[in-house]
Design a protein around this motif. Structure first.
Motif, mmCIF file in Angstrom:
data_model
loop_
_atom_site.group_PDB
_atom_site.id
_atom_site.type_symbol
_atom_site.label_atom_id
_atom_site.label_comp_id
_atom_site.label_asym_id
_atom_site.label_seq_id
_atom_site.Cartn_x
_atom_site.Cartn_y
_atom_site.Cartn_z
ATOM 1 N N UNK A 46 0.833 -1.210 0.000
ATOM 2 C CA UNK A 46 0.000 0.000 0.000
ATOM 3 C C UNK A 46 0.865 1.256 0.000
ATOM 4 N N UNK A 47 1.882 1.286 0.848
ATOM 5 C CA UNK A 47 2.746 2.466 0.902
ATOM 6 C C UNK A 47 3.556 2.631 -0.376
ATOM 7 N N UNK A 48 4.038 1.519 -0.924
ATOM 8 C CA UNK A 48 4.804 1.606 -2.163
ATOM 9 C C UNK A 48 3.922 2.073 -3.314
ATOM 10 N N UNK A 49 2.698 1.586 -3.367
ATOM 11 C CA UNK A 49 1.776 2.018 -4.419
ATOM 12 C C UNK A 49 1.447 3.505 -4.290
ATOM 13 N N UNK A 50 1.357 4.004 -3.056
ATOM 14 C CA UNK A 50 1.118 5.433 -2.848
ATOM 15 C C UNK A 50 2.289 6.254 -3.403
ATOM 16 N N UNK A 51 3.497 5.788 -3.191
ATOM 17 C CA UNK A 51 4.677 6.473 -3.723
ATOM 18 C C UNK A 51 4.669 6.439 -5.256
ATOM 19 N N UNK A 52 4.331 5.294 -5.828
ATOM 20 C CA UNK A 52 4.300 5.156 -7.286
ATOM 21 C C UNK A 52 3.260 6.089 -7.898
ATOM 22 N N UNK A 53 2.041 6.113 -7.337
ATOM 23 C CA UNK A 53 0.990 6.974 -7.888
ATOM 24 C C UNK A 53 1.326 8.450 -7.717
ATOM 25 N N UNK A 54 1.933 8.823 -6.588
ATOM 26 C CA UNK A 54 2.350 10.216 -6.397
ATOM 27 C C UNK A 54 3.392 10.598 -7.436
ATOM 28 N N UNK A 55 4.348 9.717 -7.668
ATOM 29 C CA UNK A 55 5.357 9.976 -8.694
ATOM 30 C C UNK A 55 4.769 10.076 -10.080
#
Length: 143
Positions: A46-55
């Protein structure tokens, strides 16, 4: 003035979020978990996906922002810059987009390193039985 120490030394902490996150990460078998990009199954995902979508959103703004602004406000974006003599939209696309992409890659690397540290993922080199050095990209063991 007398300084008072209000801390009770007999109280133990719960270990903190980092220790618990690392412990639950080690206990999770990621190969048996379902991968769903819309509903990740683990806190790390979940946290990694949040970073990916923000990027991704930042990248879209950096790449398509100058082009969209040129369409919306052509008078402002096509004026000559006083220093270099190029139109503003040309400068933003030619210099701003590659610089933004480079900055985004550094940002992603720092965020990913912070996530790896939080969840106890170690990307160090491991020795195999035949003496070759291998790296498990997911932080686990290579079988």
């Amino acid at each position: 003035m007398v300084e008072r120490n209000t801390q009770d030394s007999s109280v133990e902490t719960d270990g903190g979020a980092v220790r618990q996150a690392a412990r639950s990460h080690r206990e999770t078998n990621y190969l048996d978990r379902e991968v769903n990009l819309l509903r990740p199954s683990t806190p790390f995902m979940r946290e990694h996906l949040r970073v990916v979508w923000t990027g991704f959103v930042l990248w879209a703004l950096i790449v398509f922002g100058p082009v969209t602004l040129t369409y919306v406000a052509p008078g402002v974006m096509t004026t000559q810059m006083p220093v270099l003599g190029f139109p503003l939209h040309y400068f933003l696309v030619a210099i701003g987009a590659p610089t933004g992409a480079l900055l985004l890659s550094f940002w992603y690397a720092r965020k990913r390193d912070a996530l790896d540290a939080k969840y106890g993922i170690d990307h160090s080199v491991a020795e195999t039985d035949d003496g070759d050095a291998t790296v498990a990209a997911d932080g686990g063991t290579d079988e």
